[in-house]
Structures are given as C-alpha cells and as structure tokens.
Scaffold this motif. Sequence first.
Motif, PDB file in Angstrom:
ATOM      1  N   ASP A   1      56.243  48.383  44.774  1.00  0.00           N
ATOM      2  CA  ASP A   1      55.128  48.306  43.818  1.00  0.00           C
ATOM      3  C   ASP A   1      55.299  49.369  42.741  1.00  0.00           C
ATOM      4  O   ASP A   1      55.137  49.101  41.548  1.00  0.00           O
ATOM      5  CB  ASP A   1      53.780  48.523  44.519  1.00  0.00           C
ATOM      6  CG  ASP A   1      53.407  47.439  45.501  1.00  0.00           C
ATOM      7  OD1 ASP A   1      53.832  46.277  45.320  1.00  0.00           O
ATOM      8  OD2 ASP A   1      52.680  47.758  46.463  1.00  0.00           O
ATOM      9  N   LEU A   2      55.601  50.577  43.183  1.00  0.00           N
ATOM     10  CA  LEU A   2      55.780  51.694  42.252  1.00  0.00           C
ATOM     11  C   LEU A   2      56.965  51.446  41.319  1.00  0.00           C
ATOM     12  O   LEU A   2      56.861  51.638  40.107  1.00  0.00           O
ATOM     13  CB  LEU A   2      55.981  52.987  43.050  1.00  0.00           C
ATOM     14  CG  LEU A   2      56.092  54.227  42.202  1.00  0.00           C
ATOM     15  CD1 LEU A   2      54.813  55.017  42.287  1.00  0.00           C
ATOM     16  CD2 LEU A   2      57.271  55.057  42.634  1.00  0.00           C
ATOM     17  N   ILE A   3      58.077  50.996  41.878  1.00  0.00           N
ATOM     18  CA  ILE A   3      59.277  50.713  41.076  1.00  0.00           C
ATOM     19  C   ILE A   3      58.989  49.613  40.057  1.00  0.00           C
ATOM     20  O   ILE A   3      59.371  49.717  38.887  1.00  0.00           O
ATOM     21  CB  ILE A   3      60.457  50.340  41.997  1.00  0.00           C
ATOM     22  CG1 ILE A   3      60.911  51.577  42.774  1.00  0.00           C
ATOM     23  CG2 ILE A   3      61.603  49.719  41.204  1.00  0.00           C
ATOM     24  CD1 ILE A   3      61.835  51.283  43.937  1.00  0.00           C
ATOM     25  N   ASP A   4      58.299  48.562  40.479  1.00  0.00           N
ATOM     26  CA  ASP A   4      57.953  47.470  39.553  1.00  0.00           C
ATOM     27  C   ASP A   4      57.110  47.991  38.385  1.00  0.00           C
ATOM     28  O   ASP A   4      57.338  47.611  37.234  1.00  0.00           O
ATOM     29  CB  ASP A   4      57.198  46.361  40.284  1.00  0.00           C
ATOM     30  CG  ASP A   4      58.078  45.598  41.272  1.00  0.00           C
ATOM     31  OD1 ASP A   4      59.320  45.704  41.199  1.00  0.00           O
ATOM     32  OD2 ASP A   4      57.505  44.905  42.144  1.00  0.00           O
ATOM     33  N   THR A   5      56.166  48.865  38.679  1.00  0.00           N
ATOM     34  CA  THR A   5      55.323  49.438  37.619  1.00  0.00           C
ATOM     35  C   THR A   5      56.144  50.287  36.669  1.00  0.00           C
ATOM     36  O   THR A   5      55.971  50.218  35.444  1.00  0.00           O
ATOM     37  CB  THR A   5      54.166  50.255  38.238  1.00  0.00           C
ATOM     38  OG1 THR A   5      53.404  49.399  39.097  1.00  0.00           O
ATOM     39  CG2 THR A   5      53.256  50.832  37.164  1.00  0.00           C
ATOM     40  N   ILE A   6      57.051  51.087  37.203  1.00  0.00           N
ATOM     41  CA  ILE A   6      57.932  51.903  36.360  1.00  0.00           C
ATOM     42  C   ILE A   6      58.741  51.012  35.429  1.00  0.00           C
ATOM     43  O   ILE A   6      58.851  51.280  34.221  1.00  0.00           O
ATOM     44  CB  ILE A   6      58.874  52.776  37.232  1.00  0.00           C
ATOM     45  CG1 ILE A   6      58.087  53.896  37.915  1.00  0.00           C
ATOM     46  CG2 ILE A   6      60.032  53.343  36.401  1.00  0.00           C
ATOM     47  CD1 ILE A   6      58.861  54.652  38.993  1.00  0.00           C
TER      48      ILE A   6
ATOM     49  N   VAL B   1      58.115  47.907  34.417  1.00  0.00           N
ATOM     50  CA  VAL B   1      57.251  47.259  33.426  1.00  0.00           C
ATOM     51  C   VAL B   1      56.923  48.244  32.304  1.00  0.00           C
ATOM     52  O   VAL B   1      56.995  47.902  31.118  1.00  0.00           O
ATOM     53  CB  VAL B   1      55.959  46.716  34.081  1.00  0.00           C
ATOM     54  CG1 VAL B   1      54.908  46.363  33.042  1.00  0.00           C
ATOM     55  CG2 VAL B   1      56.281  45.507  34.954  1.00  0.00           C
ATOM     56  N   ARG B   2      56.564  49.460  32.666  1.00  0.00           N
ATOM     57  CA  ARG B   2      56.248  50.482  31.648  1.00  0.00           C
ATOM     58  C   ARG B   2      57.452  50.756  30.759  1.00  0.00           C
ATOM     59  O   ARG B   2      57.309  50.928  29.551  1.00  0.00           O
ATOM     60  CB  ARG B   2      55.745  51.746  32.303  1.00  0.00           C
ATOM     61  CG  ARG B   2      54.353  51.582  32.854  1.00  0.00           C
ATOM     62  CD  ARG B   2      53.773  52.871  33.349  1.00  0.00           C
ATOM     63  NE  ARG B   2      52.361  52.640  33.652  1.00  0.00           N
ATOM     64  CZ  ARG B   2      51.623  53.425  34.368  1.00  0.00           C
ATOM     65  NH1 ARG B   2      52.127  54.550  34.851  1.00  0.00           N
ATOM     66  NH2 ARG B   2      50.377  53.144  34.600  1.00  0.00           N
ATOM     67  N   GLN B   3      58.652  50.803  31.359  1.00  0.00           N
ATOM     68  CA  GLN B   3      59.843  51.030  30.549  1.00  0.00           C
ATOM     69  C   GLN B   3      60.105  49.854  29.612  1.00  0.00           C
ATOM     70  O   GLN B   3      60.463  50.046  28.450  1.00  0.00           O
ATOM     71  CB  GLN B   3      61.076  51.277  31.449  1.00  0.00           C
ATOM     72  CG  GLN B   3      62.333  51.594  30.681  1.00  0.00           C
ATOM     73  CD  GLN B   3      62.224  52.832  29.815  1.00  0.00           C
ATOM     74  OE1 GLN B   3      61.477  53.767  30.122  1.00  0.00           O
ATOM     75  NE2 GLN B   3      62.949  52.854  28.715  1.00  0.00           N
ATOM     76  N   ALA B   4      59.910  48.644  30.092  1.00  0.00           N
ATOM     77  CA  ALA B   4      60.098  47.454  29.243  1.00  0.00           C
ATOM     78  C   ALA B   4      59.126  47.470  28.073  1.00  0.00           C
ATOM     79  O   ALA B   4      59.490  47.127  26.947  1.00  0.00           O
ATOM     80  CB  ALA B   4      59.935  46.178  30.072  1.00  0.00           C
ATOM     81  N   GLU B   5      57.887  47.896  28.324  1.00  0.00           N
ATOM     82  CA  GLU B   5      56.886  48.000  27.244  1.00  0.00           C
ATOM     83  C   GLU B   5      57.305  49.055  26.237  1.00  0.00           C
ATOM     84  O   GLU B   5      57.167  48.839  25.019  1.00  0.00           O
ATOM     85  CB  GLU B   5      55.510  48.313  27.834  1.00  0.00           C
ATOM     86  CG  GLU B   5      54.901  47.163  28.584  1.00  0.00           C
ATOM     87  CD  GLU B   5      53.607  47.515  29.311  1.00  0.00           C
ATOM     88  OE1 GLU B   5      52.936  46.576  29.769  1.00  0.00           O
ATOM     89  OE2 GLU B   5      53.266  48.713  29.422  1.00  0.00           O
TER      90      GLU B   5
END
Length: 147
Positions: free
Chosen positions: A131-136, A138-142
């Motif tokens: 979950d944490l990795i996925d959020t990281i 997504v934030r990097q892609a943004e």
Amino acid sequence: MKMSTRFSDAIHILAFIVIYKEKVQLSSDTIASSIGTSPVVVRRLMAQLKKGGLLTTVPGFADPTLKKPAEVVTLLDVYLTIEGDKPLFSVDPKTNPACIVGGNIQPTLTEYYRQAEVAAKAKLQQTTLQDLIDTILVRQAEKEAGK
C-alpha cells in the motif's frame, strides 16, 4: 526531546529495496543517501529487519530482498520488529501529586494513550508495505506529470 525515526527509516529501507530492485546497487551507502543518514544506521536497521524475518541479506553482497511479499508485510510488522513492545506514547512520571493536574494526569493520559495506541496499531495492521509503495509510486507519477 528528539523523536526516533527508526520506524520510518526501516519502512524507507524496505520500500527502497522493492522500488529500486534491479535498478541500482542496493548497498547500505546507496540506501543511506536516500534516507539522509549514515550507512551504519542502515546496516543496523537491516540487521533488525533480518532478525525479525522481514529481510534477507548476504554479508558482502549488496542484494537485500524482502523475505515475504510486500502485500503481506504490514506496517505493524515493521513497527514490532524495530520498536518491539515499546509504547507509542509516554507519560511523564515526575508530576506533582499535590497538584490537581499533576496528581491526576498520569492515569488519565495513560488511558487515553492506550486507546490511541490500539487505534494506531490497528491502522498499521491494515496497511501493507505494498500500500505504501503504491502511494509512493502514484505521488512520483503525479510529480513527473507536473501535478
């Protein structure tokens, strides 16, 4: 009083290993540069993560791997591995018992802190490393998209 960052640094190490596997050399120097700490701190935390059954390392090789899939490692697993049964909050034991506040703050805060700790640990148990990795990611892609 300085707050410990060992828990967040341990999570950082695990996420870094998953995200950068096959992309960079996963040495303690490389990981330490991402955290902004010394390689000695990284090696100590990695030793704890290995002892706790979350990480596999081979001395002399910069190739650590997760022992379990990121989807099953919870943040509570990491917390318990790094901090053990250390409480999240502590109450000052040196208050004045003759004062209304000092004489009652310890048992009052202890109960509220216990409730908060149960809630925090429940949330950590529900949150996986993935979950944490996925959020990281997504934030990097943004960030890369300019958002």
